[in-house]
Scaffold this motif. Structure first.
Motif: not given
Length: 612
Positions: A368-370, A140-143, A306-309
């Motif tokens: 999740g978060g932004v 999921g595209s969340v942080g 994912g969150d992109g980290a």
């Protein structure tokens, strides 16, 4: 009033209430570090389950490539199933905790902390850990930073509840937990403190607050560095050469780009969220549909998962020669080596896809978060801008990575309207004083432009649409967080609608009150009688024997409800110049009376409690 645990501890340990508050903040910091540690490994476990076991071993949709993955030829489409499988697990969690799992929780968290009682149930810790770990781990595209803030804040609220502290002190301990959580996640104590001040407390600043936040963040980072050894979100940041002289002006251009992009991101996020809310589907079906759409997008644009980290860390470690391979893994096919402008356009498109994926994941009900996606979007746009500058000024600009790092922090600033957090995050991540000026230029200009286009940040825009003002001063906030039910008088001289007027006059003459609510046999408010109403009837004494209370009562009654706040009550009292006003419950039955003097006394007590 019985002594609280905080009172007893203070007496036994011979310490002042303020000292106990600081000690509690330190303990919360340690707890937030442990929570961040558990959350980190929970996310790692979920990622291993979904990507290593399900996607790679079972479905064959991805192929491990060192520590990373790439889509497998012929079976890549199966990766679309992954986010939906995560939502299936969320469904079972939502059945156990109905109404507390789906969606972006930060606006509700801020509202609860700043405008309500700041009391957060302990189960939030479990809910946020599990739901966010499942969503991030399944692609999921969340942080994860938003949930970890709420986890730390909940620890502060629970500690305050156990000690029996006031609402104002609970709010400070919630902010301390949030500061400690961000500090542990980024290995950045100062950024954690400023995050709590700018975002959680909406800019409120007092010396005591600052001390508590510093203690909580410092204890959290000390434990994380000393014993837990949790890696920072960004991994190892290389030593970079930041510009001086005229090249600093380039970061003003980056600031303009990021300010416009942040406005677009915030707008898309909330408009797509409104579309999902308006969709007439079952609440459990929406997250599955949204996750499936993100999964389909991920088949073509693998970088949105994912969150992109991971991608941020790879951009930090890359050279311009490495970028084509990284972009190929994210989504851009073909040999693009040396074509800076083409690679830049590819990164801009990737940032736009990430915006859509994040808005879809959270708008449909994913957890999740932004914060994490904002960092990734900023890094992608910063890299694109850096590549453009390398193409335009090949002799003066030879490395895109300073723009990557500045873009990451400045976009976060422009999206959340928290420039100080971003500037000090940059400093603590790089440990370089010469990194401050570039991020200061970009962050301040980007935030100013984003704020000019929309006064609200990504966290407060939803609240503003509900007419919830998060920018109140401390004094006005006290009126907002205090419910009418807490202040009203419940012992009221009520009058039945059928009461004979002569009997009513006798009661009024013996009473010290000036207004009397009129109710029916079931207790519903039907009107109100004041001294002026009685005086007008006394001019015709013969009417006393055949009129009843309802005949002389004013039926166009201005009232408040028990769950209204004191600011609402004061606005109604002042509008008509009333000295008191009836209070009704949700069924319209009389619950009490509220006088102006009651509001003033309650306000003064709250101010005194806040100073204790």
């Amino acid at each position: 009033m019985p002594a609280t645990l905080a009172d007893r501890l203070g007496q036994r340990l011979h310490i002042s209430p303020n000292t106990l508050l600081i000690v509690t903040a330190a303990a919360i910091g340690l707890g937030a570090a442990l929570a961040n540690y558990a959350f980190y490994w929970l996310i790692q476990g979920a990622h291993r389950l979904f990507f290593h076991v399900i996607a790679a071993d079972v479905l064959g949709a991805v192929t491990p490539r060192g520590q990373h993955f790439q889509l497998s030829e012929g079976r890549a489409w199966l990766i679309a199933l992954l986010p939906g499988l995560g939502v299936v697990l969320l469904y079972f969690l939502a059945r156990v905790f109905p109404g507390e799992v789906y969606g972006y929780g930060m606006p509700r968290f801020l509202e609860r902390v700043n405008l309500k009682d700041a009391r957060l149930p302990a189960r939030n810790i479990v809910i946020k850990m599990l739901s966010a770990a499942i969503t991030v781990g399944s692609g999921g595209s969340v942080g994860k930073e938003g949930p970890v803030v709420q986890i730390g804040g909940t620890m502060g609220s629970v500690a305050s509840g156990l000690l029996g502290m006031s609402t104002e002190r609970t709010r400070l301990l919630v902010a301390s937990g949030a500061a400690a959580a961000i500090a542990a996640a980024f290995d950045a104590p100062i950024a954690g403190v400023l995050f709590a001040i700018e975002i959680i407390l909406i800019g409120a600043f007092e010396l005591q607050v600052f001390t508590m936040l510093i203690v909580a963040a410092a204890s959290s980072v000390a434990l994380t560095r000393g014993l837990l050894n949790v890696p920072s979100v960004f991994g190892e940041v290389p030593v970079l050469d930041f510009p001086a002289g005229w090249q600093l002006m380039l970061y003003l251009g980056l600031g303009v780009l990021l300010g416009l992009a942040a406005w677009l991101y915030n707008t898309l996020f909330h408009r797509i969220g409104r579309l999902w809310k308006a969709l007439p589907l079952n609440q459990h079906l929406k997250p599955f549909l949204g996750a499936s759409l993100v999964g389909l997008l991920g088949v073509f644009v693998f970088g949105v998962f994912g969150d992109g980290a991971e991608w941020i860390a790879r951009l930090f470690a890359a050279s311009s020669d490495d970028l084509p391979a990284i972009l190929d893994e994210m989504w851009v096919p073909g040999d693009m080596g040396g074509h800076y402008l083409l690679m830049g356009l590819g990164l801009v498109a990737l940032a736009l896809f990430k915006m859509l994926a994040t808005a879809t994941t959270l708008g449909s009900g994913g957890a999740g978060g932004v914060f994490g996606p904002a960092l990734f979007i900023g890094a992608a746009l910063g890299t694109a801008f850096g590549l453009a500058m390398m193409s335009l000024f090949p002799g003066a600009v030879q490395d895109f990575r300073p723009f990557t790092l500045v873009g990451m922090c400045a976009f976060l600033s422009a999206s959340t309207h928290a420039p100080l957090t971003s500037i000090f995050l940059m400093f603590e991540v790089t440990n370089r004083a010469d990194s401050v000026l570039p991020v200061l230029f970009a962050s301040v200009l980007g935030t100013a432009l984003s704020h000019k286009l929309n006064r609200e940040s990504i966290d407060t825009l939803e609240l503003a649409e509900r007419r919830v003002d998060m920018h109140l001063g401390k004094e006005e906030r006290i009126l907002v967080i205090t419910p009418v039910a807490e202040v009203m008088r419940t012992r009221v001289e009520r009058v039945n609608i059928k009461e004979p007027l002569r009997q009513l006059v006798a009661r009024v003459l013996e009473s010290r009150h000036t207004h009397f609510p009129v109710v029916d046999d079931e207790g519903h408010l039907r009107g109100i009688v004041g001294l002026s109403d009685i005086r007008s009837v006394l001019a015709q004494p013969e009417a006393l024997d055949f009129l009843i209370a309802l005949d002389v009562a004013a039926t166009d009654v201005v009232f408040v409800q028990t769950d209204d706040n004191l600011r609402t009550a004061m606005s109604k009292l002042n509008f008509r110049g009333f000295s008191e006003i009836p209070v009704v419950d949700a069924d319209g039955k009389l619950a009490g009376m509220l006088a102006q003097i009651d509001v003033i006394n309650a306000y003064n007590k709250k101010i005194l409690q806040a100073k204790l």
